[in-house]
Design an enzyme around this catalytic site. Structure first.
Site, PDB file in Angstrom:
ATOM      1  N   LYS A 189       0.992  -1.149   0.159  1.00  0.00           N
ATOM      2  CA  LYS A 189      -0.216   0.279   0.173  1.00  0.00           C
ATOM      3  C   LYS A 189       0.749   1.605  -0.258  1.00  0.00           C
ATOM      4  O   LYS A 189       0.675   2.388  -0.996  1.00  0.00           O
ATOM      5  CB  LYS A 189      -1.048   0.296   1.157  1.00  0.00           C
ATOM      6  CG  LYS A 189      -1.996   1.183   1.281  1.00  0.00           C
ATOM      7  CD  LYS A 189      -2.839   1.437   2.336  1.00  0.00           C
ATOM      8  CE  LYS A 189      -3.703   2.013   2.541  1.00  0.00           C
ATOM      9  NZ  LYS A 189      -4.529   2.526   3.337  1.00  0.00           N
ATOM     10  N   GLU A 195      11.132  -4.821   3.823  1.00  0.00           N
ATOM     11  CA  GLU A 195      11.352  -5.919   3.412  1.00  0.00           C
ATOM     12  C   GLU A 195      10.478  -6.076   2.114  1.00  0.00           C
ATOM     13  O   GLU A 195      11.168  -6.499   1.399  1.00  0.00           O
ATOM     14  CB  GLU A 195       9.577  -7.152   4.581  1.00  0.00           C
ATOM     15  CG  GLU A 195      10.216  -6.908   5.630  1.00  0.00           C
ATOM     16  CD  GLU A 195       9.658  -6.063   6.770  1.00  0.00           C
ATOM     17  OE1 GLU A 195       9.137  -5.108   6.110  1.00  0.00           O
ATOM     18  OE2 GLU A 195       9.608  -6.481   7.888  1.00  0.00           O
ATOM     19  N   GLY A 244      -4.648  -1.916   4.533  1.00  0.00           N
ATOM     20  CA  GLY A 244      -4.189  -3.045   4.574  1.00  0.00           C
ATOM     21  C   GLY A 244      -4.552  -4.656   4.914  1.00  0.00           C
ATOM     22  O   GLY A 244      -4.648  -5.091   4.237  1.00  0.00           O
ATOM     23  N   ARG A 245      -5.073  -4.397   6.376  1.00  0.00           N
ATOM     24  CA  ARG A 245      -5.229  -5.580   6.805  1.00  0.00           C
ATOM     25  C   ARG A 245      -7.094  -6.240   6.305  1.00  0.00           C
ATOM     26  O   ARG A 245      -7.277  -6.932   6.219  1.00  0.00           O
ATOM     27  CB  ARG A 245      -5.387  -6.040   8.101  1.00  0.00           C
ATOM     28  CG  ARG A 245      -6.078  -4.851   8.894  1.00  0.00           C
ATOM     29  CD  ARG A 245      -5.637  -4.972  10.244  1.00  0.00           C
ATOM     30  NE  ARG A 245      -6.317  -3.729  11.246  1.00  0.00           N
ATOM     31  CZ  ARG A 245      -5.090  -2.280  11.131  1.00  0.00           C
ATOM     32  NH1 ARG A 245      -4.533  -2.197  10.552  1.00  0.00           N
ATOM     33  NH2 ARG A 245      -5.913  -1.541  11.905  1.00  0.00           N
ATOM     34  N   GLU A 330      -4.249  -5.865  15.076  1.00  0.00           N
ATOM     35  CA  GLU A 330      -3.477  -4.655  14.520  1.00  0.00           C
ATOM     36  C   GLU A 330      -4.777  -3.649  15.063  1.00  0.00           C
ATOM     37  O   GLU A 330      -3.854  -2.657  15.096  1.00  0.00           O
ATOM     38  CB  GLU A 330      -3.006  -5.177  13.125  1.00  0.00           C
ATOM     39  CG  GLU A 330      -1.822  -3.985  12.501  1.00  0.00           C
ATOM     40  CD  GLU A 330      -1.055  -3.921  11.643  1.00  0.00           C
ATOM     41  OE1 GLU A 330      -1.664  -3.715  10.600  1.00  0.00           O
ATOM     42  OE2 GLU A 330       0.223  -4.522  11.718  1.00  0.00           O
ATOM     43  N   HIS A 360      -3.036 -32.025  19.281  1.00  0.00           N
ATOM     44  CA  HIS A 360      -1.450 -32.997  20.034  1.00  0.00           C
ATOM     45  C   HIS A 360      -0.580 -32.215  20.635  1.00  0.00           C
ATOM     46  O   HIS A 360       0.788 -32.599  20.670  1.00  0.00           O
ATOM     47  CB  HIS A 360      -0.773 -33.713  19.081  1.00  0.00           C
ATOM     48  CG  HIS A 360      -2.556 -35.241  18.223  1.00  0.00           C
ATOM     49  ND1 HIS A 360      -2.236 -35.965  19.678  1.00  0.00           N
ATOM     50  CD2 HIS A 360      -3.426 -34.899  17.612  1.00  0.00           C
ATOM     51  CE1 HIS A 360      -3.588 -36.510  18.251  1.00  0.00           C
ATOM     52  NE2 HIS A 360      -4.037 -36.058  16.872  1.00  0.00           N
ATOM     53  N   LYS A 489       9.999   0.045  13.516  1.00  0.00           N
ATOM     54  CA  LYS A 489      10.375   0.212  12.315  1.00  0.00           C
ATOM     55  C   LYS A 489      11.715   1.211  12.503  1.00  0.00           C
ATOM     56  O   LYS A 489      12.799   1.151  11.368  1.00  0.00           O
ATOM     57  CB  LYS A 489       9.739   0.586  11.652  1.00  0.00           C
ATOM     58  CG  LYS A 489       7.983  -0.556  11.177  1.00  0.00           C
ATOM     59  CD  LYS A 489       7.318   0.467   9.706  1.00  0.00           C
ATOM     60  CE  LYS A 489       6.087  -0.438   9.789  1.00  0.00           C
ATOM     61  NZ  LYS A 489       5.327  -0.385   9.138  1.00  0.00           N
TER      62      LYS A 489
HETATM   63  O1  F6P Z   1       3.546  -2.356   9.919  1.00  0.00           O
HETATM   64  C1  F6P Z   1       2.678  -2.790   9.840  1.00  0.00           C
HETATM   65  C2  F6P Z   1       1.843  -2.282   8.204  1.00  0.00           C
HETATM   66  O2  F6P Z   1       1.606  -1.227   8.252  1.00  0.00           O
HETATM   67  C3  F6P Z   1       0.629  -3.580   8.256  1.00  0.00           C
HETATM   68  O3  F6P Z   1      -0.454  -2.676   8.200  1.00  0.00           O
HETATM   69  C4  F6P Z   1       0.314  -3.345   7.288  1.00  0.00           C
HETATM   70  O4  F6P Z   1      -0.795  -4.452   6.463  1.00  0.00           O
HETATM   71  C5  F6P Z   1       1.879  -4.309   6.205  1.00  0.00           C
HETATM   72  O5  F6P Z   1       2.682  -2.809   7.641  1.00  0.00           O
HETATM   73  C6  F6P Z   1       2.172  -3.840   5.149  1.00  0.00           C
HETATM   74  O6  F6P Z   1       1.907  -2.658   4.640  1.00  0.00           O
HETATM   75  P1  F6P Z   1       2.008  -2.260   3.031  1.00  0.00           P
HETATM   76  O7  F6P Z   1       0.891  -3.068   1.880  1.00  0.00           O
HETATM   77  O8  F6P Z   1       2.415  -1.067   3.294  1.00  0.00           O
HETATM   78  O9  F6P Z   1       3.376  -2.636   2.255  1.00  0.00           O
END
Ligand code: F6P
Length: 518
Positions: A189, A195, A244-245, A330, A360, A489
């Site tokens: 987003k 990452e 995002g979620r 979140e 288990h 972060k």
């Molecule tokens: O670090 C949390 C977050 O901001 C989430 O809310 C989001 O889904 C995820 O990182 C990834 O964010 P993006 O889609 O901006 O890479």
């Protein structure tokens, strides 16, 4: 004390009495019909909760006093209910419900763009593999759905995911693939997530000469995607009103649409739409997401449970608890109200794994472990799929039998007198009996899907999305921001820069020592 604190304290007082679930079935002849609800292929049985009619009435009263109906109307009208970020919240508009005409126009354009692209890729046949790059909401939803849809549909391409910054993630995702036949879909987003940027760069390097042609992006920040080197026509938009979620319904689901086809994706959206309409139109007492949320508030604020287990008895839903960890924790893992005051208890810890595997592992604790919750253990959401998609009827019958048995066992328990009678010959019976006794009366909900179809999956995910919204209204938190993820972060970037420069910076002794080892 705020009014909200007073209301929640009243609820706690209401729950502060011994409720016996088994006795409730005898005392409330209509219990099953009152506590079972259905929407399309999804049935929810709340009757094994430690909640009676009187408790439910108190919860409905609480919901009314928290202005739930007004908040629900604001949500669907596209009002800026994400107050701290001053944004509307309209993932339902992606399914065709709510928002303005302008929102719907944007969604229609996006869906047409997605469908045209996905169809072209499928027809062309050049790409045999998709590597979906993204994390958090840009990963968990697509990954859950990718697994789940395998039950009822066929993937026409290999679909891999790279999410973690750990090099193992990207290495596993590209292992054995031919760059010429691989489409990389970078989903972010913000297009600023460490990452995803790093995995995107590594995959771009791996693609080599195909880098510019075999990479597309899904983002709400076009400029950054273009700066990364993605061609403008290969960028799929989404908007700040999609969290995002809550974004798997948007172009974030493009990889799914390519792998499974437009019809399957449309059915998935339609399933969620049915739940949207149910949530929007049904009165509170007959409303599935509302009931789900009220039960959780009862368990959290009334009975004092600090965690909630979610156990899908479906291998293909094994990512469901991980998905819900982000969706619920979140969204509602907050301790400040919208007005900046301290909250009471909010989101419990969400955890779980697939059944029967969990039996288990951690079910010992569920059955006999103590906890801060009034009846011990943790409330469980069991999720089962009635149809056998694997053509293994004996396996499926055993899977369902285990699921149903666990909720029954949690409720029934096993009395000490029975244990003593069964073990009368043991000289150590006084020591043994309490160890073999099951307290029972541990609450659970059982959700069943008629089948694991795209439609049913859409129902299931949307149910939890709306549940989270209702909880947020009752707890008076903004369920749509996530400020708590920012600090780590920032510090990670500082530490990365310092380690790169061979410096230790200004940290506490423990952190300095850790940095010194790298
Ligand atoms: O670090 C949390 C977050 O901001 C989430 O809310 C989001 O889904 C995820 O990182 C990834 O964010 P993006 O889609 O901006 O890479």
């Amino acid at each position: 004390m705020t009014n909200r604190d007073i209301l929640l304290a009243k609820l706690k007082a209401e729950a502060d009495r011994d409720i016996n679930i088994r006795a409730l079935f005898a005392a409330e002849p209509d219990r099953l019909s009152r506590f079972v609800m259905r929407e399309g292929p999804l049935r929810a049985d709340f009757s094994k909760q430690a909640l009676d009619k009187q408790g439910l009435d108190a919860l409905l009263d609480l919901a009314a006093k928290c202005d739930l109906e007004e908040w629900r109307a604001k949500l669907f009208a596209g009002e800026r209910v994400n107050t701290s970020e001053d944004r509307a919240v309209l993932h339902m508009a992606l399914r065709g419900v709510g928002g303005t005409a302008e929102n719907q126009k944007e969604v229609a354009e996006m869906r047409a763009h997605m469908a045209a692209y996905a169809n072209a890729v499928r027809e062309d046949g050049k790409f045999k593999n998709i590597v979906h790059i993204g994390i958090g909401g840009s990963d968990l939803g697509p990954r859950l759905v990718a697994d789940a849809l395998e039950a009822a549909a066929e993937q026409s391409l290999t679909l891999r995911f790279a999410e973690n910054v750990d090099g193992a993630s990207v290495n596993d995702a590209i292992k054995g693939l031919d760059p010429a036949e691989t489409l990389a879909v970078v989903v972010s987003k913000s297009f600023g997530t460490q990452e995803t940027k790093m995995n995107g760069e590594s995959v771009r390097d791996w693609l080599g000469e195909f880098g510019s042609k075999n990479m597309i992006a899904v983002t709400a920040n076009r400029d950054r995607a273009e700066n990364f080197g993605i061609a403008a026509e290969n960028i799929f938009d989404f908007w700040d009103w999609v969290g995002g979620r809550y974004s798997v319904w948007s172009a974030v689901g493009l990889s799914l649409q390519i792998a499974y086809g437009a019809d399957v994706f449309a059915e998935f959206l339609d399933g969620a739409k049915a739940m949207d309409l149910h949530f929007r139109d049904q009165p509170l007492q007959e409303n599935l997401p509302v009931m789900m949320a009220l039960v959780s508030v009862w368990n959290r604020n009334g009975l004092g449970y600090g965690s909630q287990a979610v156990i899908p008895y479906a291998r293909r839903l094994r990512k469901f608890s991980a998905f819900l960890q982000q969706l619920e924790m979140e969204s509602n893992g907050k301790s400040a109200t919208r007005e900046g005051k301290a909250t009471g208890l909010t989101c419990p810890v969400i955890w779980g794994d697939e059944g029967t595997n969990g039996q288990h592992a951690f079910f010992q604790w569920l059955h006999q472990g103590p906890s801060e919750g009034r009846y011990g253990g943790a409330p469980v959401d069991f999720v089962a799929v009635l149809k056998d998609h694997e053509d293994r009827p004996a396996h499926h019958a055993a899977l369902l039998a285990n699921c149903f048995a666990q909720s029954e066992a949690l409720m029934l328990g096993k009395d000490e007198a029975v244990v003593r009678a069964e073990n009368a010959e043991r000289a150590d019976i006084d020591a043994l009996a309490p160890q073999k006794t099951f307290p029972g009366n541990r609450p659970s909900t059982t959700l069943t899907l008629d089948e694991l179809s795209p439609t049913a999956l859409g129902h299931l995910i949307a149910l939890y999305e709306h549940k989270v919204f209702v909880q947020g209204v009752i707890w008076n938190v903004n369920s749509f921001d996530q400020w708590g993820v920012e600090l780590g972060k920032v510090l990670a970037n500082t530490i990365l820069d310092e380690m790169g420069a061979g410096e230790t910076g200004d940290h506490d002794p423990s952190t300095t020592a850790l940095m010194g080892m790298v």
